[in-house]
Design an enzyme around this catalytic site. Structure first.
Site, short mmCIF file in Angstrom:
data_model
loop_
_atom_site.label_atom_id
_atom_site.label_comp_id
_atom_site.label_asym_id
_atom_site.label_seq_id
_atom_site.Cartn_x
_atom_site.Cartn_y
_atom_site.Cartn_z
N ASP A 199 21.90 5.97 3.72
CA ASP A 199 20.30 5.80 4.19
C ASP A 199 20.36 5.04 5.29
O ASP A 199 21.19 4.51 5.59
CB ASP A 199 19.84 5.03 3.19
CG ASP A 199 19.39 6.00 1.69
OD1 ASP A 199 19.44 7.18 1.84
OD2 ASP A 199 19.37 5.29 0.65
N TYR A 251 31.59 0.13 -2.59
CA TYR A 251 30.50 -0.39 -1.81
C TYR A 251 30.36 -1.82 -2.15
O TYR A 251 30.89 -2.25 -3.34
CB TYR A 251 29.22 0.40 -2.63
CG TYR A 251 28.95 1.71 -2.20
CD1 TYR A 251 28.29 2.12 -1.14
CD2 TYR A 251 29.52 2.73 -3.13
CE1 TYR A 251 27.86 3.46 -0.75
CE2 TYR A 251 29.18 4.00 -2.82
CZ TYR A 251 28.50 4.47 -1.78
OH TYR A 251 28.35 5.77 -1.60
N ASP A 260 15.02 -0.05 -3.83
CA ASP A 260 15.59 -0.61 -2.79
C ASP A 260 14.73 -1.73 -2.16
O ASP A 260 13.41 -1.79 -2.48
CB ASP A 260 16.17 0.18 -1.64
CG ASP A 260 15.57 1.03 -0.97
OD1 ASP A 260 14.21 0.66 -0.96
OD2 ASP A 260 15.91 1.92 -0.37
N ARG A 270 21.56 2.24 -6.13
CA ARG A 270 20.50 1.71 -6.25
C ARG A 270 19.87 1.78 -7.84
O ARG A 270 19.46 0.81 -8.19
CB ARG A 270 19.01 2.46 -5.29
CG ARG A 270 19.28 2.55 -3.95
CD ARG A 270 18.11 3.14 -3.24
NE ARG A 270 18.58 4.69 -3.20
CZ ARG A 270 17.89 5.72 -3.23
NH1 ARG A 270 16.37 5.60 -3.32
NH2 ARG A 270 18.17 6.95 -3.01
#
Length: 295
Positions: free
Chosen positions: A38, A66, A80, A173
């Site tokens: 994103d 991550y 988010d 998310r």
């Protein structure tokens, strides 16, 4: 020019923006990325250039790592920090470190996720975020994903950072939201950085400033990793000169005596990648090519 660029994607750019910029810098249209990040997320985004675009699906299929921040007390429509607030709850009593670790551990292994409405997953030929923008809700397909490892890095009163190693298709998310629910709070992902994709990590990544400097010196090819670097999660079948030409011509071959452990697998002759083969889906006594690399 063929190879893989381990790009450190900056925040504020889409993955497609990065592809377009690389097309200009490397002066080729044959450029593809290997898993969308994103715009507000930074991190490792391997970019395939030239012949390497043939392995995009195989590199997309690798493990990802991550660093994410879970924010408790606030839920948003996009899951988010960029979304509209849907629910708020005061975090009067911060969950204990032990309870957070126990909840994280419960997500390790094979789990089922429902992708967020603001995602590119398609339902009836239309992306979920398109439905979301029209204020429509549709039934979302559940998907199996794998969390190989998840650990707590640091913790504050109403937020904590986690490190996640996961399979492709994992929505961090959604993971953050689900972790919050198990702790008894609405939650969202307030920050995200991807530090590893397959064999490409923060350590071997470069930013656009480094790429532009290399282009000025005509040294951009030095930044590219060989195609095999993006396939080292696949096993290898080594062939002799007799089979080399058959592989180059994309012929089916008899099943080898020692079958590679992964399916698909690389076919190599004298350290040169010739093709990617798989066991023939209809004839288990044969192997067939799914990608052939010429030149």
């Amino acid at each position: 020019m063929d190879g893989i660029l381990s790009l450190w994607k900056p925040r504020g750019m889409t993955s497609h923006d990065c592809v377009m910029r690389c097309r200009k810098l490397f002066k080729t249209k044959k450029v593809g990325h290997t898993g969308t990040l994103d715009p507000e997320v930074d991190g490792v985004l391997p970019i395939c250039i030239g012949n390497a675009t043939k392995i995009v699906p195989f590199l997309t299929d690798t493990k990802k790592t991550y660093i994410a921040e879970v924010k408790l007390g606030i839920a948003t429509d996009t899951e988010d920090a960029q979304g509209t607030v849907l629910e708020e709850m005061e975090v009067s009593e911060s969950p204990s470190t032990e309870s957070v670790r126990n909840v994280l551990l419960s997500f390790q292994g094979s789990i089922t996720q429902v992708p967020p409405m603001y995602s590119a997953v398609k339902v009836n030929g239309k992306k979920l975020y398109e439905y979301a923008r029209e204020n429509k809700t549709v039934e979302r397909p559940k998907r199996k994903i794998t969390i190989f490892d998840i650990e707590l890095l640091d913790k504050k009163h109403d937020s904590f950072k986690i490190k996640v190693i996961c399979s492709k298709g994992t929505y961090i998310r959604t993971l953050c939201v689900d972790i919050g629910k198990k702790l008894g709070y609405p939650a969202h992902m307030s920050d995200l950085t991807r530090i590893k994709t397959g064999s490409f990590s923060e350590k071997n990544s470069v930013d656009f400033a480094i790429i532009e400097e290399a282009v000025m010196k005509n040294e951009e090819s030095n930044l590219l990793f060989p195609i095999v670097k993006g396939l080292d999660h696949l096993d290898t079948l080594y062939v002799d000169e007799t089979l080399e030409n058959k592989v180059k011509n994309g012929q089916k071959l008899p099943i080898p005596e020692v079958l590679p452990k992964t399916n698909p697998f690389m076919v190599i002759h004298k350290n040169k990648l010739l093709a990617i083969y798989q066991i023939h889906p209809e004839n288990k006594n044969q192997i067939k090519p799914i990608r052939v690399f010429n030149g």
